[in-house]
Motif scaffolding. Structure first.
Motif, short mmCIF file in Angstrom:
data_model
loop_
_atom_site.label_atom_id
_atom_site.label_comp_id
_atom_site.label_asym_id
_atom_site.label_seq_id
_atom_site.Cartn_x
_atom_site.Cartn_y
_atom_site.Cartn_z
N PHE A 34 35.99 17.61 -19.23
CA PHE A 34 37.07 18.39 -18.63
C PHE A 34 37.41 19.64 -19.44
N SER A 35 37.25 19.58 -20.74
CA SER A 35 37.55 20.76 -21.56
C SER A 35 36.60 21.91 -21.26
N ALA A 68 33.92 10.78 -14.65
CA ALA A 68 34.71 11.96 -14.30
C ALA A 68 34.53 12.33 -12.83
N VAL A 69 33.29 12.28 -12.37
CA VAL A 69 32.98 12.67 -10.99
C VAL A 69 33.34 11.58 -9.99
N GLN A 70 33.03 10.33 -10.34
CA GLN A 70 33.20 9.23 -9.39
C GLN A 70 34.63 8.67 -9.36
N SER A 92 37.91 12.39 -10.53
CA SER A 92 37.97 13.50 -9.57
C SER A 92 38.86 13.19 -8.37
N ASN A 93 39.07 11.92 -8.07
CA ASN A 93 39.90 11.56 -6.93
C ASN A 93 41.32 12.10 -7.06
N GLY A 110 38.47 19.52 -12.49
CA GLY A 110 39.70 19.41 -13.27
C GLY A 110 40.86 20.23 -12.77
N ASN A 111 40.68 20.94 -11.65
CA ASN A 111 41.76 21.75 -11.08
C ASN A 111 42.41 20.98 -9.93
N SER A 112 43.25 20.02 -10.28
CA SER A 112 43.87 19.17 -9.27
C SER A 112 44.70 20.00 -8.29
#
Length: 213
Positions: free
Chosen positions: A109-110, A39-41, A44-45, A51-53
């Motif tokens: 993410f939830s 999720a982070v690596q 997230s990009n 999770g707030n793109s």
């Protein structure tokens, strides 16, 4: 004795290095990489660490229903969801994910906190609120609130829509209208009942969903 100690030291160093690497790994083909690391690596990009793109090209995942995330990642992995952004980005990224990694990503993410999105025109939002809460009786379009909840929070496989990007939601509604790119969903029938202006209204309301509701 010195040779044995040297061998042990090298072994410990390699083991330590492996542990360190997996905690920063971007290897999507490694089933041992924890979902939180992916999720982070990786995620997230596009979607942001929380999770707030920022870009409307990529949906916000913060506070999303975990069952919905699991369903969508599983569909991407199986190449069942074929909307343009889906196969361009997600088919390859999800190809090697295990069931446990998918569940872990959904859990990660939830649990993130959804942040307010950009405001929209007040008249547009008011029209969208009417559609969201009451539907379009003349077209026999059901109210969105019935499945997506009074706060836009979603329920199980029905996604959270509050604070989602307006542009992303419009594109997905148009995908539903094409019927063949996201099959087996009730939104196929609903989307066909909406004009572009009605789509803009209801998605505008959702993007700027009132935080006090």
């Amino acid at each position: 004795m010195k040779k044995i100690l040297l061998t042990l030291a090298v072994g410990l160093a390699v083991g330590s290095s492996g542990c360190s690497n997996i905690e920063r790994s971007r290897d999507l083909a490694n089933p041992n990489v924890p979902a939180s690391v992916t999720a982070v690596q990786v995620c997230s990009n596009c979607h942001g660490i929380d999770g707030n793109s920022v870009s409307p090209n990529f949906p916000r995942l913060a506070a999303q229903q975990p069952a919905y995330i699991v369903e969508q990642l599983t569909n991407f992995r199986g190449q069942h969801r074929a909307d343009p952004a889906g196969f361009e980005y997600m088919w390859g990224l999800s190809h090697h994910l295990t069931d446990d990694q998918i569940k872990g990503l959904a859990d990660y993410f939830s649990k993130q906190v959804a942040q307010p999105n950009a405001p929209v025109d007040a008249k547009l939002a008011a029209a969208g609120k009417e559609i969201y809460e009451k539907g379009l009786p003349a077209k026999e379009a059901p109210p969105c609130i019935a499945c997506h909840g009074p706060k836009g929070e979603g329920l199980a496989n029905f996604p959270r829509l509050a604070d989602q990007h307006q542009d992303y939601m419009i594109k997905q509604l148009q995908v539903f209208q094409r019927t063949d790119e996201r099959p087996n969903t009730p939104m196929t029938q609903v989307a066909h009942l909406l004009s572009l202006e009605e789509m803009k209204a209801v998605t505008g309301y959702l993007q700027a969903f009132p935080s006090d509701k």
